[in-house]
Scaffold this motif. Structure first.
Motif, mmCIF file in Angstrom:
data_model
loop_
_atom_site.group_PDB
_atom_site.id
_atom_site.type_symbol
_atom_site.label_atom_id
_atom_site.label_comp_id
_atom_site.label_asym_id
_atom_site.label_seq_id
_atom_site.Cartn_x
_atom_site.Cartn_y
_atom_site.Cartn_z
ATOM 1 N N SER A 18 25.851 32.533 35.859
ATOM 2 C CA SER A 18 27.260 32.188 36.065
ATOM 3 C C SER A 18 27.653 32.207 37.535
ATOM 4 O O SER A 18 28.674 31.637 37.905
ATOM 5 N N GLU A 59 22.264 28.078 27.081
ATOM 6 C CA GLU A 59 23.499 28.806 26.781
ATOM 7 C C GLU A 59 24.515 28.654 27.913
ATOM 8 O O GLU A 59 25.703 28.451 27.661
ATOM 9 N N GLU A 60 24.036 28.753 29.152
ATOM 10 C CA GLU A 60 24.950 28.642 30.294
ATOM 11 C C GLU A 60 25.528 27.236 30.401
ATOM 12 O O GLU A 60 26.729 27.055 30.634
ATOM 13 N N ARG A 63 28.053 26.769 27.665
ATOM 14 C CA ARG A 63 29.277 27.495 27.991
ATOM 15 C C ARG A 63 30.116 26.683 28.976
ATOM 16 O O ARG A 63 31.315 26.513 28.797
ATOM 17 N N GLY A 68 29.343 25.742 23.704
ATOM 18 C CA GLY A 68 28.613 26.918 23.229
ATOM 19 C C GLY A 68 29.495 27.825 22.412
ATOM 20 O O GLY A 68 30.717 27.773 22.482
ATOM 21 N N GLN A 70 29.553 30.951 22.825
ATOM 22 C CA GLN A 70 29.939 32.076 23.658
ATOM 23 C C GLN A 70 31.064 31.706 24.610
ATOM 24 O O GLN A 70 31.077 30.631 25.178
ATOM 25 N N ALA A 71 31.972 32.613 24.814
ATOM 26 C CA ALA A 71 33.029 32.418 25.799
ATOM 27 C C ALA A 71 32.652 33.093 27.116
ATOM 28 O O ALA A 71 33.189 32.773 28.153
#
Length: 83
Positions: A18, A59-60, A63, A68, A70-71
């Motif tokens: 991130s 995943e990144e 996102r 994704g 995930q938050a």
């Protein structure tokens, strides 16, 4: 980073994706995919470190694209290279 188009399992990989610009994540994604493509044809098959890196990158990118589940930023799931 070195100038190779592939990211080998023993090459450095960021702990927190991130913190990177999207273009840096996309470049890493490309290099890891190229390494995965090469490993598929090796006798031992894809290396766990490469598989983990690809999962974390996916995943990144998901996102960042808002697709994704995930938050939060993808947690580092990279196994330490013991070689």
């Amino acid at each position: 980073m070195n100038e190779s188009s592939r990211l080998l399992p023993e090459d450095a990989f960021p702990d927190d994706l991130s913190d990177l610009e999207k273009s840096e994540v996309e470049l890493l994604n490309s290099r890891v995919h190229r390494e995965m493509d090469a490993e598929i044809f090796e006798e031992d098959g894809p290396q766990p470190a490469t598989q983990d890196r690809l999962e974390a990158l996916n995943e990144e990118l998901d996102r960042r694209d808002g697709t994704g589940a995930q938050a939060e930023p993808a947690a580092s799931k990279i196994r330490e290279n013991t070689a």
